[in-house]
Design an enzyme around this catalytic site. Structure first.
Site, PDB file in Angstrom:
ATOM      1  CB  CYS A   6      -0.915  -0.030   1.227  1.00  0.00           C
ATOM      2  SG  CYS A   6      -1.746   1.529   1.538  1.00  0.00           S
ATOM      3  CB  CYS A   9       1.157   0.977   4.347  1.00  0.00           C
ATOM      4  SG  CYS A   9      -0.451   0.577   5.073  1.00  0.00           S
ATOM      5  CG  ASP A  32      -2.885  15.005  -3.078  1.00  0.00           C
ATOM      6  OD1 ASP A  32      -3.791  14.267  -2.681  1.00  0.00           O
ATOM      7  OD2 ASP A  32      -2.390  14.933  -4.222  1.00  0.00           O
ATOM      8  CG  HIS A  48      -4.149  -0.955   4.969  1.00  0.00           C
ATOM      9  ND1 HIS A  48      -3.700  -0.200   3.910  1.00  0.00           N
ATOM     10  CD2 HIS A  48      -5.112  -1.764   4.473  1.00  0.00           C
ATOM     11  CE1 HIS A  48      -4.360  -0.547   2.816  1.00  0.00           C
ATOM     12  NE2 HIS A  48      -5.222  -1.500   3.127  1.00  0.00           N
ATOM     13  CG  ASN A  89     -12.956  11.111  -3.136  1.00  0.00           C
ATOM     14  OD1 ASN A  89     -13.956  11.813  -3.045  1.00  0.00           O
ATOM     15  ND2 ASN A  89     -11.806  11.561  -3.593  1.00  0.00           N
ATOM     16  N   GLY A  95     -14.500   8.286  -6.772  1.00  0.00           N
ATOM     17  CA  GLY A  95     -13.210   8.881  -7.134  1.00  0.00           C
ATOM     18  C   GLY A  95     -12.035   8.381  -6.323  1.00  0.00           C
ATOM     19  CG  HIS A 100      -4.026   3.694   3.856  1.00  0.00           C
ATOM     20  ND1 HIS A 100      -3.006   2.935   4.423  1.00  0.00           N
ATOM     21  CD2 HIS A 100      -4.428   4.561   4.806  1.00  0.00           C
ATOM     22  CE1 HIS A 100      -2.801   3.346   5.669  1.00  0.00           C
ATOM     23  NE2 HIS A 100      -3.660   4.331   5.927  1.00  0.00           N
ATOM     24  CG  HIS A 102      -7.029   9.119   1.378  1.00  0.00           C
ATOM     25  ND1 HIS A 102      -7.145   7.860   0.845  1.00  0.00           N
ATOM     26  CD2 HIS A 102      -7.384   9.980   0.397  1.00  0.00           C
ATOM     27  CE1 HIS A 102      -7.547   7.962  -0.413  1.00  0.00           C
ATOM     28  NE2 HIS A 102      -7.706   9.234  -0.710  1.00  0.00           N
ATOM     29  CG  HIS A 104      -8.743  14.385  -0.392  1.00  0.00           C
ATOM     30  ND1 HIS A 104      -7.760  14.373  -1.349  1.00  0.00           N
ATOM     31  CD2 HIS A 104      -9.373  13.187  -0.507  1.00  0.00           C
ATOM     32  CE1 HIS A 104      -7.799  13.235  -2.025  1.00  0.00           C
ATOM     33  NE2 HIS A 104      -8.774  12.490  -1.539  1.00  0.00           N
TER      34      HIS A 104
HETATM   35  P1  AMP Z   1      -8.293   9.567  -3.756  1.00  0.00           P
HETATM   36  O1  AMP Z   1      -8.360   9.802  -5.239  1.00  0.00           O
HETATM   37  O2  AMP Z   1      -9.402  10.153  -2.966  1.00  0.00           O
HETATM   38  O3  AMP Z   1      -8.063   8.089  -3.462  1.00  0.00           O
HETATM   39  O4  AMP Z   1      -7.009  10.352  -3.280  1.00  0.00           O
HETATM   40  C1  AMP Z   1      -5.715   9.864  -3.430  1.00  0.00           C
HETATM   41  C2  AMP Z   1      -4.805  11.038  -3.389  1.00  0.00           C
HETATM   42  O5  AMP Z   1      -3.481  10.584  -3.129  1.00  0.00           O
HETATM   43  C3  AMP Z   1      -4.738  11.830  -4.700  1.00  0.00           C
HETATM   44  O6  AMP Z   1      -5.142  13.185  -4.469  1.00  0.00           O
HETATM   45  C4  AMP Z   1      -3.270  11.723  -5.104  1.00  0.00           C
HETATM   46  O7  AMP Z   1      -2.780  12.893  -5.696  1.00  0.00           O
HETATM   47  C5  AMP Z   1      -2.587  11.423  -3.770  1.00  0.00           C
HETATM   48  N1  AMP Z   1      -1.316  10.721  -3.853  1.00  0.00           N
HETATM   49  C6  AMP Z   1      -1.041   9.594  -4.549  1.00  0.00           C
HETATM   50  N2  AMP Z   1       0.249   9.229  -4.368  1.00  0.00           N
HETATM   51  C7  AMP Z   1       0.791  10.142  -3.513  1.00  0.00           C
HETATM   52  C8  AMP Z   1       2.085  10.328  -2.945  1.00  0.00           C
HETATM   53  N3  AMP Z   1       3.091   9.489  -3.178  1.00  0.00           N
HETATM   54  N4  AMP Z   1       2.279  11.389  -2.126  1.00  0.00           N
HETATM   55  C9  AMP Z   1       1.264  12.254  -1.874  1.00  0.00           C
HETATM   56  N5  AMP Z   1       0.026  12.131  -2.370  1.00  0.00           N
HETATM   57  C10 AMP Z   1      -0.206  11.100  -3.188  1.00  0.00           C
HETATM   58 ZN    ZN Z   2      -2.198   1.186   3.709  1.00  0.00          ZN
END
Ligand code: AMP
Ligand code: ZN
Length: 115
Positions: A6, A9, A32, A48, A89, A95, A100, A102, A104
């Protein structure tokens, strides 16, 4: 419990670099990589959980903690008064791209209403 492959993670474990803005026993918060607003921070639980669909009663304190962390981060980073949007999301149709859980935290722009 951590998931080997992940991406979040791996960020929490320090195996992938991130711009950390906050960390405590339960959560890790970082910027982000592809910001959708001038300020775009992700708050993730260290445990996780694939999505909001994995939440159970035992996670109530964790989810409440995440929201309080969002408020603390907003104050520390200086955008509490400006205002901010907290988004989760859940599932591909909403979306979600990283499985994992999260939240925003978005600020620095005037957002259109979604709901
Ligand atoms: P979601 O689309 O709601 O699953 O959000 C995932 C978010 O993770 C997106 O806004 C991506 O830009 C962000 N993301 C993916 N990889 C990374 C990373 N390595 N570092 C920081 N943000 C990331
Ligand atoms: Zn994870």
């Amino acid at each position: 419990m951590m998931e080997e492959n992940c991406i979040f993670c791996k960020i929490i474990r320090g195996e992938i670099p991130s711009q950390k803005v906050y960390e405590d026993e339960w959560v890790y918060a970082f910027r982000d990589i592809n910001p959708a607003a001038p300020t775009h921070i992700l708050i993730v639980p260290k445990e996780h959980l694939a999505s909001a669909n994995a939440l159970e009663e035992k996670h109530e304190a964790l989810v409440g903690h995440i929201l309080v962390c969002a408020r603390k981060i907003a104050e520390e980073q200086g955008f509490a008064e400006y205002g901010y949007r907290i988004v989760n999301n859940c599932g591909e149709n909403a979306g979600q791209t990283v499985f994992h859980l999260h939240f925003h935290v978005l600020s620095g722009a005037k957002f259109d209403r979604m709901v």
